[in-house]
Design an enzyme around this catalytic site. Structure first.
Site, short mmCIF file in Angstrom:
data_model
loop_
_atom_site.label_atom_id
_atom_site.label_comp_id
_atom_site.label_asym_id
_atom_site.label_seq_id
_atom_site.Cartn_x
_atom_site.Cartn_y
_atom_site.Cartn_z
N ARG A 36 0.86 -1.17 0.00
CA ARG A 36 0.00 0.00 0.00
C ARG A 36 0.90 1.23 0.00
NH1 ARG A 36 -3.04 2.96 4.88
NH2 ARG A 36 -4.19 4.42 3.61
N ARG B 148 -9.73 14.50 12.90
CA ARG B 148 -9.46 15.58 11.93
C ARG B 148 -10.70 16.43 11.69
NH1 ARG B 148 -7.47 11.41 7.62
NH2 ARG B 148 -6.03 10.28 8.95
N GLU C 87 -9.56 -3.51 1.84
CA GLU C 87 -8.47 -2.90 1.09
C GLU C 87 -7.35 -3.90 0.80
OE1 GLU C 87 -9.03 0.26 4.07
OE2 GLU C 87 -8.15 1.59 2.57
#
Ligand code: ADP
Length: 411
Positions: free
Chosen positions: A104, A254, A397
């Site tokens: 990745r 965030r 993923e």
């Protein structure tokens, strides 16, 4: 590569951790999502500390989880420790059955629009992107170097988080700032979580019994990091993260979208340094900044107890999500499905319910019973009458990286 080589090791190297999965991709290199049996999964964390930890689960052998504690000095030592664990299960990295290692890589800039076999030139290009991904690419590069040193003969493939978003049109990817300045510093919207958005949008089409080219999907990847994407006929046309993964939705820690002038204000008026502002917006904002917790389970528990701060944090999170559903409906024109994925998206029924509440005029609704049912499978949660399908699609993923890696080395 040996004719019997069907295994792919997927490595996700962070600054102090390495996550890995060994998958067997079967005989068909591109037989779609069905291929991919997990043989082993694991994690090395706190690399470089005295209290490093390796957790390894050999799934193939139906084996028990094994945990080892003790100092692991660097990524090289970490990967060697992983190799030793795999070897103990007869799955060693020297096995002729290993076809490739898939890495990745967070940032591929504009150059990498697809998975890429890594050679020296590719590695140099990934290094050139460090200034735009200072937090992520260096760790990915370390993982690649270490793995190449361990098996120099083996194809190593980089799968980029940004690649799926490189199809975004210029009018979606560019910020409305001075073009010369933007270009000089490669400032534009790149988007992240692309591997997940690709996988989930494809799976959603499958769930609808359609080819990806036939459907428009809004994917809501809601994990600790969170992003939305608008996918038209299998191609990404907009996404909520930008130059960095800070833009867009409210996340665990965030802020997501914010007036950029807030940063000037914090500097000029509050006297904060650039690093302090960076830490504030990336680590002390979002749900944690709003209510002190970033875990949606805990936030829901507090709301049930009548906690006002948790309620407001939840409402702000949902409000932002709704705005993106609305915006991407407009961007796509016609929406066939909204797909929820990742930790929050897959598990938090109240988030899914609240995100589409009041959007009936847009064809969106969830069925309370379907929404409440728990399952690890892709599923529809909208009532039959709804014009737009609402889906829960667990992301994977690692499987996507393994599939892309295997397809490339067999091409
Ligand atoms: P990451 O971005 O770290 O990959 P994940 O996709 O694993 O994150 O999502 C982690 C988040 O998912 C947790 O912080 C938590 O908010 C949420 N989550 C996990 N399980 C549940 C659950 N059962 N109910 C609600 N939220 C959950």
């Amino acid at each position: 590569m040996s004719a019997t080589a069907t295994r792919v090791l997927v490595l996700n190297s962070g600054s102090s951790s390495v996550k890995y999965q060994l998958l067997d991709m079967g005989a068909e290199p591109d037989s779609g999502s069905a291929a991919g049996t997990r043989l082993a999964v694991g994690l090395v964390e706190r690399i470089g500390e005295e209290s490093s930890r390796l957790v390894h689960t050999p799934l193939a052998a139906g084996g028990e989880k094994r945990e080892t504690e003790g100092a692991i000095a660097d990524h090289d030592a970490a990967l060697k420790a992983v190799a030793a664990e795999l070897a103990a299960d007869g799955l060693g990295l020297d096995s002729p059955e290993l076809a490739a290692i898939g890495h990745r890589v967070v940032h591929g800039g504009l150059k990498f629009t697809a998975p890429t076999v890594i050679d020296d030139a590719v590695l140099a290009e990934i290094e050139r992107l460090v200034p735009v991904a200072p937090l992520h690419n260096p760790a990915n590069i370390t993982g690649i170097r270490t793995a190449r040193a361990l098996r120099p003969d083996l194809p190593q493939v980089a799968v980029f988080d940004t690649a799926f978003h490189t199809t975004m049109p210029e009018h979606a990817a560019r910020y409305a700032i001075d073009v010369a300045t933007a270009d000089a510093h490669r400032i534009r919207r790149y988007g992240f979580h692309g591997t997940s958005h690709a996988y989930v949008s494809r799976k959603t089409a499958e769930l609808l019994g359609k080819d990806p080219s036939e459907v428009n999907v809004i994917v809501l990847h809601l994990g600790n990091g969170a992003s939305a994407s608008a996918v038209a006929g299998g191609r990404c046309v907009d996404t909520s993260m930008g130059l960095t993964p800070l833009e867009g939705l409210v996340m665990g820690t965030r802020s997501g979208d914010i007036d950029p002038a807030v940063t000037f204000h914090l500097k000029r008026v509050a006297g904060m340094s650039t690093d302090e502002i960076d830490a504030l917006l990336n680590k002390k904002s979002g749900l944690v900044g709003l209510c002190g917790d970033n875990d949606m389970r805990e936030i829901r528990r507090r709301i049930d107890e009548g906690d006002e701060r948790a309620r407001l944090a939840f409402d702000i999170y949902i409000h932002r999500l709704k705005k993106y559903i609305g915006a991407y409906s407009a961007v796509l024109g016609k929406v066939d499905a909204v797909a929820f994925t990742a930790g929050v998206g897959e598990n938090a029924a109240p988030v899914r319910e609240a995100a589409v509440a009041g959007l009936e005029e847009m064809g969106l609704a969830v069925d309370a019973t379907l929404n409440a049912a728990r399952s690890g499978e892709p599923r529809l949660i909208s009532p039959d009458y709804a014009r737009v399908a609402v889906a829960v699609v667990p992301t994977d993923e690692e499987l996507e990286i393994a599939q892309q890696t295997y397809a490339l080395v067999n091409a």
